[in-house]
Write an enzyme that holds these catalytic residues in place. Structure first.
Site, mmCIF file in Angstrom:
data_model
loop_
_atom_site.group_PDB
_atom_site.id
_atom_site.type_symbol
_atom_site.label_atom_id
_atom_site.label_comp_id
_atom_site.label_asym_id
_atom_site.label_seq_id
_atom_site.Cartn_x
_atom_site.Cartn_y
_atom_site.Cartn_z
ATOM 1 N N GLU A 270 2.804 -0.988 6.933
ATOM 2 C CA GLU A 270 1.361 -1.249 6.919
ATOM 3 C C GLU A 270 1.233 -2.749 6.728
ATOM 4 O O GLU A 270 1.596 -3.275 5.674
ATOM 5 C CB GLU A 270 0.706 -0.460 5.787
ATOM 6 C CG GLU A 270 -0.810 -0.584 5.740
ATOM 7 C CD GLU A 270 -1.253 -1.677 4.801
ATOM 8 O OE1 GLU A 270 -1.732 -2.717 5.313
ATOM 9 O OE2 GLU A 270 -1.118 -1.516 3.584
ATOM 10 N N CYS A 309 -5.418 -6.523 2.943
ATOM 11 C CA CYS A 309 -4.978 -6.247 4.316
ATOM 12 C C CYS A 309 -6.090 -5.589 5.120
ATOM 13 O O CYS A 309 -6.066 -5.615 6.351
ATOM 14 C CB CYS A 309 -3.735 -5.365 4.308
ATOM 15 S SG CYS A 309 -3.969 -3.789 3.462
#
Length: 695
Positions: A270, A309
């Site tokens: 990720e 993120c």
């Protein structure tokens, strides 16, 4: 491995092979260590060093002791431990908040990280007990009949992978990042080796210390490597899994490791992505959607100082509204954002995690500006900040940066859609029409999340369908959910977190999906008896036990899979059908009109109601006296297969199919395989009856 030493408060320790480890002073004096600093003041907080740490021993311990200890527990027992751990950590949040402030996080930032991580434990503790069997095998879908006589069946099962779950986490969420990976791995029965990022790993270590002190998790289920672990993947093979969160460049480097490329190590990542927020053409200033959009943009730029993120990097708005968006964001930032040390009262935005991170963000902004971006808000100069004592002045060694917004004449500039400034930075770019907005969002080459903000259903449909395949998650924001929405940048444990392309191509969370991520799906073939033995679920064709004792007279300690009862036949008359139609009001023509029913290709004439047959079936199999069966709480998988006409008869065969004791209650759930047949032994209906039964 190196002999464990007394852990100094100035050294961030590792937890390996069920003991705390720190390097000796000679190793520290050799210079193989990294100093970790307070993000707001630059003060040295601790030293990180792994020189001499036996990483191979940690992997072996996970595969042996960790696997063995977790293998003693069922899914429900593991789920209860997650709940217990969540409750324990919930009572120790205050010292974690204080430590989190040193990372530059405000109280609100810390709650997102710490409370969010604890919330994941609660969620998986709950979902594990509600959605998984109280066993160690998950059956995936119904069995397939692979032979004419039913003696050879096939199904799929999930069992845990036999190695370790190595979890490499980013600096921005040192608590949530660990717990959101630990929870599904633990629930699946796979031991965790967590490797946090060095700048904030001391907070992760503090949480691990609490977990160890709680003595809730079995030995070997959690180990911690505090500091560099460059040879970690060298010790892994096809039995193991790596879950990485961080930069795309590091993910690509790890993915190219020979043990991933050729050795079968499962790798999930990720990574950073240029997430987008799209403002619909209907969402003009003054509308609830415009206000919600501005709130979301400012939140994503300022929470965790933009170090998320999932943060908004590209704000895609109608071309005519670019300046309106910039002006509205500036007004909200000026009104609501106070930059400074999180320990000072009134501060709403803290520092970046380190001076190195600050310089990296500034470099990225410089690159964006050299490629055509223009500063519309903020600057790269060190801003004045509120210090811990409440005074305002220079940052004094802190990693502070004020929010920055960029605008672009060339909305397709390469850097705009490829360079990420991982901090309080976003670009505001204009689109011509919704199709152009979809095109611009897709230029990010795969992202974790996008927001579509509109109250126009047609626009929402066009934008969402257009961008969905480029994103792991899409938030649809409008006046109806603006208050209840968890927000653009907040992954939730119920839904998957990840994205295609640049975002890493992986998936985390998502409820049971992330548990299955730690398990191997295997096609299983065999006789009904053998499938029953392995899965713990009775399969059609397996032995039944008609021992003369009605299974409803047996408590969970006595009941066994395959215990069964078969009723006598009961004949259905036209009077029964008519009475049921009159009593219930269900006068569908198949039950009341002979001519119309006979013209129907599915019926021979008037037929009995399906629910009449189910009601009769209950009367045929229920043992009426008080006993271990406490309640009927539903039916599953009901199918009506053969119509029953007046003059036909039915009987029911009831078999104990699945037994699920509840760990915390004096009862459990039993699913019964129910089969209705007629006088010719043709199957009339099949379904599962669900009951609660005393232990």
């Amino acid at each position: 491995m190196t002999t464990a030493t007394a852990v100094s408060t100035d050294i961030v320790p590792s937890f390996i092979e069920d003991s705390w480890w720190a390097p000796d002073q000679q190793v520290l004096d050799s210079g193989n260590s990294t100093r970790v600093r307070d993000a707001s003041t630059g003060e040295v907080l601790a030293v990180v060093c792994t020189a001499g740490l036996d990483i191979g021993a940690a992997v072996r311990f996970a595969r042996s002791t960790g696997q063995a200890e977790l293998g003693k527990l069922t899914f429900h027992e593991r789920a209860l431990k997650l709940k217990e751990l969540a409750q324990f950590l919930n009572g120790h949040r205050e010292p974690l908040y204080e430590l989190s402030a040193r990372t530059g996080a405000t109280r609100g930032d810390s709650m997102v990280d710490i409370d969010g991580g604890i919330g994941v434990l609660f969620t998986f503790g709950s979902k594990g007990r509600r959605e998984l069997p109280n066993s160690q095998v998950i059956v995936d879908g119904p069995a397939e009949n692979l032979s004419k006589d039913g003696s050879f069946l096939g199904t799929h099962i999930y069992t845990r992978i036999p190695g370790a779950a190595v979890q490499i986490n980013a600096f921005n969420f040192p608590v949530w990042g660990m717990l959101e990976k630990l929870a599904p791995a633990f629930l699946s029965g796979v031991p965790t080796i967590v490797k946090p990022a060095t700048p904030t790993g001391y907070l992760t270590a503090a949480v691990v210390k609490l977990i160890v002190q709680s003595n809730i998790l079995p030995k070997g289920s959690l180990q911690l490597i505090s500091g560099p672990a460059r040879d970690l993947l060298d010790h892994l093979d096809y039995r193991d899994l790596v879950a990485f969160t961080g930069s795309a460049s590091t993910a690509n480097h790890l993915r190219s490791h020979s043990n991933v490329m050729h050795g079968g190590v499962r790798f999930s990542s990720e990574t950073d992505s240029l997430n987008a927020a799209i403002l619909g053409p209907d969402a003009v200033p003054g509308t609830p959607e415009f206000e919600a959009f501005i709130r979301s943009l400012v939140t994503e730029v300022t929470v965790k100082a933009g170090q998320k993120c999932t943060g908004i990097r590209r704000t895609i708005v109608p071309k005519a509204l670019v300046q309106d968006v910039v002006d509205a964001a500036r007004a909200r930032i000026e009104e609501r954002v106070t930059l400074g040390d999180p320990r000072a009262e009134g501060v709403t935005m803290g520092a970046l995690a380190s001076l190195e991170q600050l310089e990296g963000v500034r470099d990225a902004v410089r690159e964006l500006m050299s490629s055509g971006g223009e500063l519309a808000l903020g600057s790269l100069e060190a801003p004045p900040v509120t210090r811990a004592d409440g005074t305002v002045g220079p940052a004094d060694g802190g990693a502070f940066m004020a929010p920055v917004l960029l605008t672009w004449d060339d909305v397709e500039a390469g850097a705009l859609h490829s360079v990420e400034a991982f901090g309080p930075v976003a670009s505001v770019i204009g689109y011509d029409n919704p199709a152009h907005a979809v095109h611009l969002a897709a230029l990010g080459s795969g992202s974790l999340v996008a927001t579509v903000c509109t109250n126009d259903p047609a626009v929402a449909r066009e934008l969402v369908i257009g961008i969905a395949a480029h994103h792991g998650r899409v938030l649809m924001l409008n006046r109806e959910d603006a208050r209840s929405s968890t927000g653009h940048g907040s992954p939730v444990p119920h839904l998957t977190h990840g994205g295609p392309g640049r975002a890493g191509g992986g998936e985390e969370l998502g409820g049971m999906r992330s548990v299955l991520h730690h398990m191997q799906r295997t096609a299983l073939q065999g006789s009904p008896n053998m499938l029953t033995a392995v899965t713990g679920i009775w399969h059609t064709g397996a032995d039944r036990n008609f021992d003369g004792v009605h299974p409803f007279r047996k408590n969970l300690a006595e009941l066994r899979i395959g215990d069964a009862v078969r009723s006598d036949l009961r004949q259905v008359t036209l009077e029964d059908i008519t009475a049921f139609a009159e009593t219930t009001g269900d006068k569908f023509y198949a039950h009341t009109n002979e001519e119309a029913a006979a013209a129907n290709p599915f019926f021979p004439g008037i037929v009995a109601h399906g629910y009449l047959l189910l009601s009769w079936a209950a009367g045929l199999f229920v043992d009426p006296a008080p006993g271990p069966v406490l309640a009927n709480y539903g039916l599953e998988n009901l199918r009506f297969l053969t119509p029953v006409a007046a003059g036909d008869s039915i009987r029911v065969t009831l078999t104990a199919k699945r037994i699920t004791p509840r760990e915390t209650d004096e009862y459990g759930e039993v699913a019964w395989d129910a089969v209705l047949t007629n006088q010719s032994d043709e199957i009339v209906a099949t379904y599962d009856v669900l009951t609660l039964v005393e232990k």
